[in-house]
Design an enzyme around this catalytic site. Structure first.
Site, PDB file in Angstrom:
ATOM      1  N   HIS A  33      -7.468  -5.542  -0.730  1.00 12.77           N
ATOM      2  CA  HIS A  33      -6.259  -4.778  -0.402  1.00 12.77           C
ATOM      3  C   HIS A  33      -5.601  -5.346   0.850  1.00 12.77           C
ATOM      4  O   HIS A  33      -6.060  -5.113   1.962  1.00 12.77           O
ATOM      5  CB  HIS A  33      -6.650  -3.313  -0.187  1.00 12.77           C
ATOM      6  CG  HIS A  33      -5.499  -2.377  -0.108  1.00 12.77           C
ATOM      7  ND1 HIS A  33      -4.736  -2.033  -1.202  1.00 12.77           N
ATOM      8  CD2 HIS A  33      -4.972  -1.695   0.945  1.00 12.77           C
ATOM      9  CE1 HIS A  33      -3.798  -1.170  -0.838  1.00 12.77           C
ATOM     10  NE2 HIS A  33      -3.927  -0.960   0.458  1.00 12.77           N
ATOM     11  N   LYS A  89       4.479   2.315  -2.279  1.00 14.55           N
ATOM     12  CA  LYS A  89       4.952   3.546  -2.902  1.00 14.55           C
ATOM     13  C   LYS A  89       6.358   3.867  -2.388  1.00 14.55           C
ATOM     14  O   LYS A  89       7.263   4.250  -3.133  1.00 14.55           O
ATOM     15  CB  LYS A  89       4.010   4.705  -2.574  1.00 14.55           C
ATOM     16  CG  LYS A  89       2.517   4.439  -2.768  1.00 14.55           C
ATOM     17  CD  LYS A  89       1.681   5.632  -2.330  1.00 14.55           C
ATOM     18  CE  LYS A  89       0.248   5.280  -1.958  1.00 14.55           C
ATOM     19  NZ  LYS A  89      -0.537   4.657  -2.987  1.00 14.55           N
ATOM     20  N   SER A 136       0.825  -1.193   0.000  1.00 18.45           N
ATOM     21  CA  SER A 136       0.000   0.000   0.000  1.00 18.45           C
ATOM     22  C   SER A 136       0.871   1.259   0.000  1.00 18.45           C
ATOM     23  O   SER A 136       1.725   1.417  -0.867  1.00 18.45           O
ATOM     24  CB  SER A 136      -0.949  -0.042   1.206  1.00 18.45           C
ATOM     25  OG  SER A 136      -1.964   0.927   1.091  1.00 18.45           O
TER      26      SER A 136
END
Length: 409
Positions: free
Chosen positions: A390, A250, A246
């Site tokens: 997710h 990044k 998540s």
């Protein structure tokens, strides 16, 4: 500062049309292999000398932040160690990292499990965690924090343990290390004062608009963790895989883009401003992420709210910065907010740079997503689509380790 201003001027001067190319599905994305001056990049040497530095400067000033060259002193102290952890399979080590600069001090705590009985230095999996080291395991000897940094209460022990399969990694010969992301920047809107950034930017003349915020600070923290790992002779720090899920996906991508010591980079469900193309993005857009988390990226990035088509960059460029090191992008079939298809497309497009090195791009090149559960690790860019939402689970870890085995064994 000269290079920052030069980059900004180049971005303003470069005709947008000259920076764009068409993706297979007709969407327009910035060209990876065309320099700001219109030079076509045909070799790995030209990529490294011309285009790669341009993209690093662009993403630094526009998205992730320009890191200052502050000299930081680091000290490492083992505060606890047990050679019979995980039923005797591993040595548990807890290390306090003390960072000092500009008359300030900052502390981060690392939890590390190292396989026992290895014949030599072992490869390492490193990842930042969300809720504290104690939350990654039910191990009762992992130190509980005195107070939380991002929420009113300390997370329960083992609260995130299902996301950290230490025993399985140890059994495969990997050491695993982690630090809570909040040790570098507390994950909240007012987290700046408790972060490493006041120490790093003290006396700096870098403009506020291009300074790092949370994701930049977390990425910087990954590099400081690697500094610490390099002091441990049991570890082979030429074989480090960095995993992030998540927002931390990044982070792992930007860390890999800026720190060549990361041998394999893994992005899991990283979505917007991670592995997913911004153009045509479903779910979380640039504007949505900047509105919900204004403290994650540079102030400059907010200029692109609702203007993704005007960006002279997109996320396939971030992925390409990992080359020639192996890259793994993972998605989940029900994770519409992250947009699995645009994650897959970025992984496909970055393969142009891997091809310059004679390496193998992602082998799934179809426009549509593969079936849920499909895994493609036969290239130097890997991808899988896990069934579900997710999350990061053992299914993901097993495939990440299978991929790393190709390079580390």
């Amino acid at each position: 500062m000269k290079h920052v201003m030069k980059t900004l001027l180049l971005l303003l001067a470069a005709p947008l049309a000259a920076l764009l190319c068409a993706a297979d599905d007709g969407a327009t994305v910035p060209a990876l292999l065309l320099s700001e001056q219109g030079r076509e990049i045909r070799t790995a040497r030209a990529w490294e000398r011309v285009r790669r530095p341009e993209i690093v400067r662009m993403l630094s000033t526009e998205v992730y932040g320009v890191a200052p060259d502050t000299r930081v002193e680091a000290r490492y102290r083992t505060v606890e160690e047990d050679a019979a952890a995980l039923d005797g399979a591993a040595t548990r080590r807890q290390v306090r990292i003390t960072l000092r600069a500009a008359g300030m001090e900052h502390i981060a705590d690392m939890l590390l499990y190292i396989p026992n009985g290895a014949e030599g230095p072992v490869p390492v999996i490193f990842g930042l965690n969300f809720k504290g080291n104690h939350a990654t395991t039910t191990d009762p000897d992992v130190i509980m924090p005195a107070e939380p940094k991002s929420s009113p209460t300390v997370a329960p022990r083992g609260d995130n343990a299902r996301r950290w399969p230490y025993a399985e990694a140890i059994a495969r010969g990997y050491a695993v290390a982690t630090i809570c992301k909040d040790d570098f920047f507390p994950d909240r809107n007012d987290g700046y004062d408790g972060s490493v950034l006041p120490m790093l930017y003290a006396g700096s003349d870098i403009p506020d608009s291009v300074r790092m915020k949370a994701v930049g600070a977390w990425s910087w923290g990954i590099s400081r963790a690697i500094d610490c790992l390099e002091t441990m002779p049991e570890l082979d720090t030429r074989r480090i895989m960095v995993i992030g899920h998540s927002r931390l996906g990044k982070t792992s991508l930007w860390a890999a883009a800026t720190d060549p010591r990361i041998a394999v980079a893994v992005s899991n469900d990283s979505g917007s401003t991670g592995a997913s193309l911004a153009r045509g993005k479903q779910g979380e857009t640039v504007e949505k992420i900047n509105t919900s988390f204004p403290y994650w990226f540079t102030d400059n990035y907010k200029r692109y709210n609702g203007r993704e088509a005007q960006m002279p960059f997109d996320q396939h460029m971030l992925l390409a910065l990992v080359a020639p090191r192996p890259l793994y992008v993972a998605s989940a079939s029900l994770d519409d907010w992250a947009d699995p298809r645009n994650e897959m497309r970025a992984a496909q497009l970055c393969g142009q740079v891997y091809s310059l090195y004679g390496l193998k791009p992602l082998t799934w090149q179809q426009d549509q997503l593969p079936a849920a559960g499909a895994t493609f690790i036969d290239g130097d860019v890997a991808y899988h689509l896990r069934e579900g939402g997710h999350d990061i689970v053992l299914f993901d870890w097993e495939r990440f380790m299978n991929f790393a085995d190709k390079y580390f064994r």
